[in-house]
Design a protein around this motif. Sequence first.
Motif, mmCIF file in Angstrom:
data_model
loop_
_atom_site.group_PDB
_atom_site.id
_atom_site.type_symbol
_atom_site.label_atom_id
_atom_site.label_comp_id
_atom_site.label_asym_id
_atom_site.label_seq_id
_atom_site.Cartn_x
_atom_site.Cartn_y
_atom_site.Cartn_z
ATOM 1 N N ASP A 49 -3.071 -9.119 12.925
ATOM 2 C CA ASP A 49 -3.328 -9.723 11.616
ATOM 3 C C ASP A 49 -4.649 -10.483 11.601
ATOM 4 O O ASP A 49 -5.394 -10.427 10.623
ATOM 5 N N ALA A 74 -6.584 1.388 7.405
ATOM 6 C CA ALA A 74 -5.688 0.299 6.990
ATOM 7 C C ALA A 74 -4.317 0.463 7.642
ATOM 8 O O ALA A 74 -3.911 1.584 7.971
ATOM 9 N N PRO A 75 -3.599 -0.664 7.820
ATOM 10 C CA PRO A 75 -3.983 -2.036 7.473
ATOM 11 C C PRO A 75 -4.959 -2.614 8.483
ATOM 12 O O PRO A 75 -4.822 -2.394 9.685
ATOM 13 N N ARG A 210 -12.449 -8.178 -0.098
ATOM 14 C CA ARG A 210 -11.328 -8.615 0.725
ATOM 15 C C ARG A 210 -11.031 -10.097 0.616
ATOM 16 O O ARG A 210 -9.898 -10.523 0.792
#
Length: 237
Positions: A49, A74-75, A210
């Motif tokens: 993440d 992605a992600p 983003r």
Amino acid sequence: MIRTLVVDDHEVVRAGFAALLGTQPDIDVVGTASDGADAVRQCQHTAVDVVLMDVRMPVLDGIEATRQILGGTAPLPRVLVMTTFDLDVHVYDALNAGASGFVLKDLTAEQLFEAVRVIAAGDALLAPTVTRRLITAFVRQGATLAGPRDDGSSRSGDRATFGALTPREHEVLHLVALGLSNAEISDRLTVTDETVKTHVSRVLAKLGVRDRVQAVVLAYEAGIVVPSHRQAPEPPA
């Protein structure tokens, strides 16, 4: 859980940041890397993440590693750059490569935890005072955002891009560009924090970027907002 990768070529720094982050119940350190190439490999095979990324490293530096990581499929993780100087020229390159923000290596443990959480949430990615200094300097040196937008199209400072924003969204974008936090924007506009977050999210979605940093840089490039010592132009008709 916020899956985090710590990247630094100094073992003591790398291990120290990883150990600190590992004390938090909502942060899972899924790996560490001593250079950018290893970081790219790990991001290709591990769900991450947030990448806590050093800049100056052997084999592959943090700038090119950020570019390669965010050029994948992605992600994609968000990249939080670590640097020694708050206006290090490499910070500009990192933002150009797609990084979502940066922290100084002498930050406190609590500041580190908060930075990772903020980056993971996509909220206020740079401290307001840093935003004012960084974005102004970024624009003055004539830098531009490289690479595709989230929708795959080319990113440019075209004023027409901002035509989809409502007057309120233009106002929120201008306040973000001045370095105001969500709480400060909430006070200024007399609305709730949640309302501000909603406006910011819509601005990002409409611009195809983003995060707040990229939205602000794009707005500066288009002349939609200007450094705080000048008056911002009216939203396009």
